[in-house]
Design an enzyme around this catalytic site. Structure first.
Site, short mmCIF file in Angstrom:
data_model
loop_
_atom_site.label_atom_id
_atom_site.label_comp_id
_atom_site.label_asym_id
_atom_site.label_seq_id
_atom_site.Cartn_x
_atom_site.Cartn_y
_atom_site.Cartn_z
N GLY A 59 0.86 -1.18 0.00
CA GLY A 59 0.00 0.00 0.00
C GLY A 59 0.89 1.22 0.00
O GLY A 59 1.88 1.26 -0.74
N SER B 254 5.77 -5.54 -1.02
CA SER B 254 5.78 -4.14 -1.44
C SER B 254 6.13 -3.22 -0.26
O SER B 254 7.24 -3.31 0.27
CB SER B 254 4.42 -3.82 -2.08
OG SER B 254 4.47 -2.64 -2.81
N ALA B 255 5.26 -2.36 0.19
CA ALA B 255 5.56 -1.47 1.33
C ALA B 255 6.02 -2.27 2.55
O ALA B 255 6.89 -1.82 3.31
CB ALA B 255 4.34 -0.63 1.68
N HIS C 260 8.77 -3.28 -6.90
CA HIS C 260 8.14 -3.06 -8.22
C HIS C 260 9.18 -2.48 -9.19
O HIS C 260 8.85 -1.62 -10.00
CB HIS C 260 6.94 -2.11 -8.13
CG HIS C 260 5.83 -2.57 -7.23
ND1 HIS C 260 4.94 -3.54 -7.59
CD2 HIS C 260 5.48 -2.17 -5.97
CE1 HIS C 260 4.06 -3.72 -6.59
NE2 HIS C 260 4.38 -2.92 -5.61
N GLU D 15 8.91 -7.31 -9.86
CA GLU D 15 7.69 -8.04 -9.51
C GLU D 15 7.86 -9.52 -9.86
O GLU D 15 8.16 -9.84 -11.02
CB GLU D 15 6.50 -7.47 -10.27
CG GLU D 15 6.17 -6.05 -9.85
CD GLU D 15 4.99 -5.45 -10.60
OE1 GLU D 15 4.55 -6.04 -11.61
OE2 GLU D 15 4.50 -4.38 -10.18
#
Lengths: 235, 235
Positions: free
Chosen positions: A90, A122-123, A159, A194
């Site tokens: 997020g 991700s985050a 990413h 990714e």
């Protein structure tokens, strides 16, 4: 000893949430009946409840229960007592602001250093680095610091994408942004595509997922690293 | 009365630095022999001297001299006494950190409100908004605040790009990022494509450059705005 999976993304194109990682997750969390989910990064602005529910559905497929940290009165205790922990993606600014707000940055670091199995996507992977300064996210909220968990001795850029040489867009490429980062910061940055993840286990850091990653160091040309490489040399 | 040009980018693909704006700039700075350049955003990490030299070369073509703010002993006085001011693009976190560090955020705001002609490109346009929170840049340095000049009653997202529906990349689109911004902030955001600029003059805000812009407001669907629209309705 640390036991972490740090994935570039939670979801691959045309695949379900966490689907590509399911074999890994079954093994990684094999001793966990329930894992603690940290939904603070709220992708697309969804609520903690919605995000936790989505995650619970994904983990139900491998027979693991999920409980959101927002459901606990004492988040510090929730972290200390968790069988396993997952921080979803997020907005990294929001995630870091919330970790400081709830005063759990330190206890999370200490708990993960002792070996509680952890998944970041991700985050949730960004925060395992030395700082959140190589995030791609918008600064939608002001965190009290950019410093993060420091579970690995470098930063991640998740990413990660190489510059599209065909593009006529003049915004900075990821590589340019990281070069600017190195004007003010000395530690390395690993661009994680990714489909890639880092497995930190038995004192090793291994690049997984079959793709290359790109290593950026101050005053050096970037280098391409192949999958299955052990990365403890990055300091 | 404010007299500002806020451009999405300094440079179009296959065109020289500032070239596409040269007719505008000739008119905008017609009463200026020398303009003050603020090179703090340091694109690609280039030095203040290099960036100022590059800018001076571009302005030489329209017979305007350029002096970098770093050449002045007193940057506050340099701003107050400037015939015209240009803040170039680069990293917005660095630019904002430097404006606070040199204690010139307020004097820059006051000077531009009185009518000194101003050009911003990219990061130099971002700072004209209410906050820098819709920048695309990496947080390479920690600024003391995200608040910026507030010369327009909304924020900009420069180098704006619609989502590439063909892309298999799972990183957030610009629209998703701005939606996340609106979870925590109420003011509108204008997505300004490369080749667009805002002309703020005679109490009006006009969209220029022939392209559409995209307006994002909290709890509303985004709307496409055509070039030459007057934008004072955005509050």
């Amino acid at each position: 000893m640390k036991n972490l999976l740090l994935a570039s993304t939670s979801t691959l194109h045309k695949s379900d949430y966490l689907e590509y990682l399911s074999t890994e997750l079954r093994q990684h969390f094999k001793n966990c009946k329930t894992i603690l989910f940290i939904p603070y990064a709220r992708p697309n602005g969804i609520t903690h409840e919605e995000y936790t529910q989505k995650t619970a559905l994904a983990f139900a497929k491998i027979n693991i229960n999920v409980k959101g940290i927002h459901e606990f009165e004492n988040p510090t205790l929730a972290i200390k007592e968790a069988d396993g922990i997952f921080t979803g993606g997020g907005n990294t600014f929001l995630l870091v602001q919330q970790l400081y707000h709830h005063k759990i940055m330190t206890v999370l670091k200490e708990t993960l250093e002792k070996g509680t199995p952890y998944l970041g996507t991700s985050a949730g992977s960004n925060i395992a680095g030395l700082s959140m300064q190589t995030t791609n996210d918008m600064p939608i909220i002001y965190p009290p610091s950019f410093q993060t968990l420091g579970l690995i001795p470098f930063n991640l850029n998740v990413h990660y994408l190489d510059k599209d040489e065909q593009s006529s867009h003049m915004g900075e490429s990821r590589e340019t942004r990281i070069k600017e980062f190195h004007e003010f910061n000395n530690f390395p940055v690993l661009g994680l595509k990714e489909g890639s993840w880092l497995e930190i286990k038995n004192g090793e850091i291994n690049l997984k997922g079959g793709l290359t990653a790109k290593l950026f160091r101050k005053n050096h040309s970037p280098i391409e690293i192949t999958s299955e490489t052990e990365l403890s040399f990055i300091q």
